[in-house]
Design a protein around this motif. Sequence first.
Motif, short mmCIF file in Angstrom:
data_model
loop_
_atom_site.label_atom_id
_atom_site.label_comp_id
_atom_site.label_asym_id
_atom_site.label_seq_id
_atom_site.Cartn_x
_atom_site.Cartn_y
_atom_site.Cartn_z
N ALA A 94 -11.14 -14.28 -18.48
CA ALA A 94 -10.99 -15.24 -17.11
C ALA A 94 -9.34 -14.99 -16.77
O ALA A 94 -9.06 -14.71 -15.54
N ILE A 95 -8.44 -15.01 -17.88
CA ILE A 95 -6.93 -14.89 -17.58
C ILE A 95 -6.83 -13.54 -16.79
O ILE A 95 -6.07 -13.47 -15.95
N GLY A 96 -7.55 -12.53 -17.51
CA GLY A 96 -7.34 -11.16 -16.85
C GLY A 96 -7.94 -11.14 -15.54
O GLY A 96 -7.47 -10.44 -14.48
N CYS A 97 -9.12 -11.75 -14.97
CA CYS A 97 -9.62 -11.77 -13.87
C CYS A 97 -8.47 -12.58 -12.83
O CYS A 97 -8.56 -11.48 -11.69
N VAL A 98 -7.98 -13.52 -13.19
CA VAL A 98 -6.94 -14.01 -12.29
C VAL A 98 -5.83 -13.21 -11.96
O VAL A 98 -5.19 -12.87 -11.00
N GLY A 99 -5.32 -12.40 -13.02
CA GLY A 99 -4.21 -11.53 -12.95
C GLY A 99 -4.78 -10.31 -11.96
O GLY A 99 -3.76 -9.87 -11.19
N CYS A 100 -5.94 -9.57 -12.07
CA CYS A 100 -6.12 -8.75 -11.27
C CYS A 100 -6.42 -9.37 -9.85
O CYS A 100 -5.97 -8.27 -8.81
N SER A 101 -6.93 -10.42 -9.60
CA SER A 101 -6.71 -10.83 -8.12
C SER A 101 -5.46 -11.13 -7.52
O SER A 101 -5.46 -11.00 -6.34
N MET A 102 -4.58 -11.06 -8.30
CA MET A 102 -2.95 -11.52 -7.56
C MET A 102 -2.12 -10.26 -7.96
O MET A 102 -1.14 -10.35 -7.48
N THR A 103 -2.81 -9.03 -8.14
CA THR A 103 -1.77 -8.02 -8.38
C THR A 103 -1.54 -7.37 -7.05
O THR A 103 -2.01 -7.58 -6.04
N VAL A 167 -17.82 -7.26 2.86
CA VAL A 167 -18.41 -7.55 4.04
C VAL A 167 -17.70 -8.83 4.72
O VAL A 167 -17.26 -8.79 5.61
N TRP A 168 -17.56 -9.70 3.83
CA TRP A 168 -16.83 -11.07 4.20
C TRP A 168 -15.53 -11.36 3.99
O TRP A 168 -14.62 -12.15 4.48
N ALA A 169 -14.83 -10.72 2.62
CA ALA A 169 -13.67 -10.82 2.34
C ALA A 169 -13.01 -9.42 1.67
O ALA A 169 -13.54 -8.27 1.85
N ASN A 170 -11.65 -9.62 1.23
CA ASN A 170 -11.12 -8.41 0.62
C ASN A 170 -11.68 -8.29 -0.96
O ASN A 170 -12.23 -9.00 -1.39
N TRP A 171 -11.10 -7.27 -1.40
CA TRP A 171 -11.52 -6.76 -2.84
C TRP A 171 -11.13 -7.86 -3.99
O TRP A 171 -11.65 -7.93 -5.02
N ARG A 172 -9.97 -8.43 -3.62
CA ARG A 172 -9.58 -9.73 -4.52
C ARG A 172 -10.44 -10.63 -4.99
O ARG A 172 -10.51 -11.18 -5.82
N TRP A 173 -11.28 -10.83 -3.92
CA TRP A 173 -12.29 -11.93 -4.26
C TRP A 173 -13.57 -11.53 -5.05
O TRP A 173 -14.23 -12.17 -5.94
N ILE A 174 -13.48 -10.12 -5.37
CA ILE A 174 -14.41 -9.66 -6.38
C ILE A 174 -14.06 -10.01 -7.91
O ILE A 174 -14.95 -10.34 -8.61
N PHE A 175 -12.81 -10.11 -8.08
CA PHE A 175 -12.20 -10.54 -9.38
C PHE A 175 -12.54 -12.22 -9.49
O PHE A 175 -12.56 -12.73 -10.64
N TRP A 176 -12.44 -13.11 -8.38
CA TRP A 176 -12.75 -14.49 -8.56
C TRP A 176 -14.20 -14.57 -8.69
O TRP A 176 -14.59 -15.61 -9.61
N ALA A 177 -15.22 -13.66 -8.33
CA ALA A 177 -16.35 -13.82 -8.89
C ALA A 177 -16.45 -13.20 -10.15
O ALA A 177 -17.65 -13.88 -10.97
N GLN A 178 -15.89 -12.52 -10.83
CA GLN A 178 -16.03 -12.04 -11.89
C GLN A 178 -15.73 -13.19 -12.86
O GLN A 178 -16.18 -13.45 -14.11
N ALA A 179 -14.50 -13.78 -12.52
CA ALA A 179 -14.11 -15.01 -13.08
C ALA A 179 -15.22 -16.19 -13.40
O ALA A 179 -15.53 -16.77 -14.60
N ALA A 180 -16.00 -16.33 -12.13
CA ALA A 180 -17.15 -17.35 -12.15
C ALA A 180 -18.19 -16.91 -13.18
O ALA A 180 -18.79 -17.89 -14.07
N PHE A 181 -18.21 -15.57 -13.58
CA PHE A 181 -19.29 -15.02 -14.45
C PHE A 181 -18.90 -15.59 -15.94
O PHE A 181 -20.18 -15.90 -16.76
N GLY A 182 -17.72 -15.76 -16.07
CA GLY A 182 -17.36 -16.24 -17.45
C GLY A 182 -17.64 -17.62 -17.55
O GLY A 182 -17.98 -17.84 -18.96
N ILE A 183 -17.86 -18.44 -16.63
CA ILE A 183 -18.35 -19.89 -16.79
C ILE A 183 -19.74 -19.81 -17.35
O ILE A 183 -20.35 -20.52 -18.11
N VAL A 184 -20.45 -18.83 -16.79
CA VAL A 184 -21.79 -18.62 -16.98
C VAL A 184 -22.17 -18.24 -18.37
O VAL A 184 -22.88 -18.70 -19.17
#
Length: 408
Positions: A94-103, A167-184
């Motif tokens: 999850a920490i890595g996902c946040v870092g990727c989204s802000m690089t 389609v709706w946002a930029n690529w950075r939101w992909i990593f936020w979606a990956q972080a959400a998978f960590g909760i699952v």
Amino acid sequence: MLARLAAVRSRSPAESPFFIAALGVLMSFGPMGTDMYLPGMPAIGRDLHAAQDQVQWTLSAFFLGFGVGQLLWGALSDRFGRRIPVATGILLYAIGCVGCSMTVDVGHLAAWRFVQAVGACAGPVLVRAMIRDVFERDRAASVLSMMMLVMGAAPIIAPLIGGQILVWANWRWIFWAQAAFGIVALLALASLPETHPDSRRTSLRPMVLGEAYRKLLTDRRYLGYAVGSSFIYAGMFAFISGSPFVYIELFGVRPENYGFLFGLNIVGMIIVNTLNSRAVMRFGSDVMLRIGVWLAAATGILLVACVLGGWGGLWGLVGCLFLFMSVTGFCFANSMAGALQSFPQMAGTASALAGMLQFSTGALSGWAVGLMADGTAMPMAGVIGGAALVSLALNLWLIRPVRRRLLA
């Protein structure tokens, strides 16, 4: 909720209907960490002003971290059990996902992808160890195949999610979606019991670990299974690394439609894993593995011929890749079951070393595809075909001769 989770954990893992499903979720860290951002790779290159080979470094960094990190989690799990290391890995992911989204540049993106992968690999490596804790060899191969059916949705859904996010946002939101998978994944882990008893736990002392790795690396059959499957992984990762640029930039496929072409291959893998889960109980994992590597070599050669001859354009390429990716379903579960069979007391370490070899080889294959990029599909096809032939050669050299002596 907590009472229900406690009731699930109290049941025998082999009897629990949630056991395979929960393991499938944890096993899905690989495809969720790689496949979801594949449609965004060309956009990442444009946004970060990076060339194709530089963007592919981020994928190779993930594969490398996913491979090297398994050595850490395997040793920790043999000492402390399976559940605590998995939970720690999910938090690091999850920490890595946040870092990727802000690089802000591709170098830092690759570094955070490495961190993300080191955490993500705790799930798959310890899932394999959990299965070895509970099941014997051919049954373990069957369960691994069935589990891959459960997790088979991830490689289909992940690139589709990534494409729709673009389609709706930029690529950075992909990593936020990956972080959400960590909760699952944390919720799935909460339903699992500890499968590694105190009586079978090993020491973390360097001498003990060194002796464990010595045993593994000097066992001919273990190397045949682990290194042979690594080259099948290399072919698969060459496809994962090269297909976004081949499909989107060479053939003009829209990013939101990339996931549909990618998902065709996963459907093929699901079908073959279904066949394998049934056939392995009748014919044995060695026989099914040998069939798999022969078919992989044949389809790899067909893929190279298709690209060289230009047969069928996009759909000819898609068809050949579908065949290759499908037959890998005969390889992965059977090779891992064979590799772990002789080392029940250190299944975590054996699983980790095999996974490290697989993903490190995959990282090299992805790097090679990017290095040889020439605007055609040939680098991807050549790496796939060559890797499949090496896997066949290793199977015949390291496994088949020994098998004949055992039966003599």
